[in-house]
Write a protein that holds these residues in place. Structure first.
Motif, short mmCIF file in Angstrom:
data_model
loop_
_atom_site.label_atom_id
_atom_site.label_comp_id
_atom_site.label_asym_id
_atom_site.label_seq_id
_atom_site.Cartn_x
_atom_site.Cartn_y
_atom_site.Cartn_z
N ALA A 146 14.30 10.27 -5.44
CA ALA A 146 14.44 9.13 -4.52
C ALA A 146 13.13 8.83 -3.81
O ALA A 146 12.71 7.67 -3.69
N VAL A 147 12.46 9.89 -3.33
CA VAL A 147 11.19 9.70 -2.63
C VAL A 147 10.13 9.16 -3.58
O VAL A 147 9.36 8.25 -3.24
N ALA A 148 10.08 9.74 -4.79
CA ALA A 148 9.10 9.27 -5.78
C ALA A 148 9.31 7.81 -6.13
O ALA A 148 8.35 7.04 -6.28
N LYS A 149 10.58 7.41 -6.24
CA LYS A 149 10.89 6.01 -6.58
C LYS A 149 10.38 5.06 -5.50
O LYS A 149 9.83 4.00 -5.78
N ASN A 150 10.55 5.46 -4.24
CA ASN A 150 10.07 4.62 -3.13
C ASN A 150 8.54 4.62 -3.03
O ASN A 150 7.93 3.59 -2.73
N LEU A 151 7.93 5.78 -3.29
CA LEU A 151 6.47 5.84 -3.23
C LEU A 151 5.82 5.01 -4.33
O LEU A 151 4.75 4.43 -4.14
N LYS A 152 6.47 4.94 -5.49
CA LYS A 152 5.94 4.16 -6.60
C LYS A 152 5.86 2.67 -6.27
O LYS A 152 5.09 1.93 -6.88
N LEU A 153 6.68 2.24 -5.30
CA LEU A 153 6.64 0.83 -4.90
C LEU A 153 5.27 0.45 -4.35
O LEU A 153 4.81 -0.69 -4.54
#
Length: 465
Positions: free
Chosen positions: A83-90
């Motif tokens: 979840a954190v990685a998905k948001n950081l990729k933004l």
């Protein structure tokens, strides 16, 4: 008194003459004084210093991203990590989309202007021929280095087959087509300019721009207003690059933090032999490129490396050679390459001269065969090399395009396509180095052709005309 009276009468009678003389004297001297340039103190905020500051911010963002990613990886569960990685990729997505927004119009405008400035079809053919000679030679050498080193180190033997995940390949498989002449032709030649612009198909945009530029040059003076308008447009887009690059540290932070948050640093232990062997190949390729560059440019090679240090860092940290195309254009012109050469060669290079990606393709495809115990004889490997020469053209605008090409190549040579999943965990880190290598390869190609054409000037802080 009598004399003074006559003098006064004489001056009064010629008053208009004296008035004109005085007026001319004052006008000429005032104009001379008014056009004298005032002294301007030298500015400490030079372009090079600004570039150095941005490079420092990017390096700091990489370190901060690695720290944040490690914090998440070692203190959170797998669901939280994803979840954190998905948001950081933004954050990275925002930066890359801003860059992609300006690539298509910049390629079109600069390439058309570059061809038009070259003058005639004979000059275009001469410059293009020299560029293609470099591109084909560099591509073959890169593919051969990958093939030789993967046979020497055999990194695929050490890969654990249990690390493969069929789900990881589904997205890539959806983008993969079997190689046919029809698919190759459809990939090269556009059916619509607007479709190519909308999908950032660099090779198709290049093909249209070459035809448009040659036709524009053939029109002579009649087309000069259009050339001037496109030239102005390209400079406006290059000015936008300065604004977009301010987001680079944010994008770099997101990219590094996201990958470390899900994979951690332990990934290097599992893929140590594969990764080290790949780095050895990149090192050999860099040495070869820099030696050739030194033979052509001499000591100016070090000036070039200093100039493109920022694009190299951005390509390394964002794993996208496409992301630095606008900035690389600007820096090469400041290095001394003429605008008409850069505008013509660099877009071609992004379709035909991706040295790092070429080296990786043969390396990864044969390593996957080694992991499955499939023996490929020399003739088969050379055939694979020639196929990759064709299938890899125009991959700069396709996300993770190297893996897509590797997947298609594996299917052609009866290597299990799901084997691509074996290299996916380490691919992001390999992509860092191959993206950086693509940038140095295109920078050297552009400066080499500029030198051969006698169009390489001294380094300046402003773009070359």
């Amino acid at each position: 008194i009598h004399d003074w009276l006559w003098f006064t009468i004489l001056v009064w009678q010629n008053r208009y003459f004296w008035h004109k003389c005085a007026k001319r004297f004052i006008h000429s001297h005032c104009r001379k004084w008014s056009t004298r340039k005032p002294y301007i103190a030298p500015q400490s905020n030079s372009p090079m210093r600004k570039g150095s500051s941005l490079t420092l911010y990017i390096l700091l963002a990489m370190l901060l991203g690695a720290a944040v990613g490690a914090l998440v990886y070692y203190n959170a569960g797998s669901a939280t990590q994803e979840a954190v990685a998905k948001n950081l990729k933004l954050l990275t997505t925002i930066f890359l989309r801003l860059v992609q927004m300006i690539i298509a119009p910049l390629v079109f405008a600069t390439l058309v202007v570059g061809i038009a400035k070259l003058g005639d079809l004979k000059t275009v053919g001469r410059v293009g021929g020299k560029a293609m000679l470099w591109f084909i030679s560099a591509s073959l050498v890169s593919l051969l280095i990958g093939m030789l080193l993967v046979n020497l180190f055999k990194p695929g033997v050490g890969i654990d087959l249990s690390n493969a995940s069929a789900e990881s390949v589904k997205d890539l498989a959806g983008k993969t087509q079997s190689f046919t002449v029809q698919h190759f032709v459809e990939h090269v030649f556009p059916k619509s300019l607007f479709d190519a612009l909308a999908t950032n198909e660099i090779l198709q945009i290049v093909v249209f721009s070459i035809f448009f530029g040659v036709a524009t040059a053939a029109m002579g003076d009649y087309a000069k207003p259009l050339i001037k308008a496109l030239d102005i447009a390209s400079h406006i887009i290059l000015h936008m690059v300065g604004y977009v690059m301010k987001f680079a540290p944010i994008g770099v932070f997101g990219a590094i933090a996201a990958v470390i948050a899900t994979k951690g640093f332990s990934i290097f232990l599992f893929y140590g032999q594969y990764f080290v062997s790949f780095l050895a190949g990149i090192a050999v390729l860099w040495v070869l490129l820099l030696v050739v560059g030194y033979i052509i440019l001499g000591k100016r090679l070090f000036q070039l490396l200093r100039r493109i240090s920022q694009p190299l860092v951005i390509a390394f940290s964002t794993t996208s050679s496409e992301a630095v195309f606008p900035k690389l254009t600007e820096e090469l012109e400041r290095f001394g390459c003429k605008n008409k050469i850069v505008s013509f060669i660099l877009p071609l290079g992004y379709s035909f001269n991706l040295d790092g990606s070429m080296m990786y393709m043969t390396f990864a495809a044969i390593a996957i065969a080694q992991a499955y115990g499939i023996q490929l004889d020399l003739g088969t490997q050379l055939t694979m090399l020639l196929v990759l020469m064709l299938t890899s053209k125009g991959i700069a605008g396709v996300p993770r395009a190297s893996l897509v090409v590797i997947l298609a190549t594996c299917a052609m040579f009866k290597i299990p396509p799901e084997g691509v999943a074996l290299i996916l965990p380490i691919d992001h880190f390999c992509d860092m180095f191959r993206s950086m290598t693509n940038v140095i390869g295109n920078a050297l190609a552009t400066t080499a052709v500029s030198k051969w054409e006698g169009e390489l000037n001294h380094e300046t802080d402003t773009a070359a005309a």
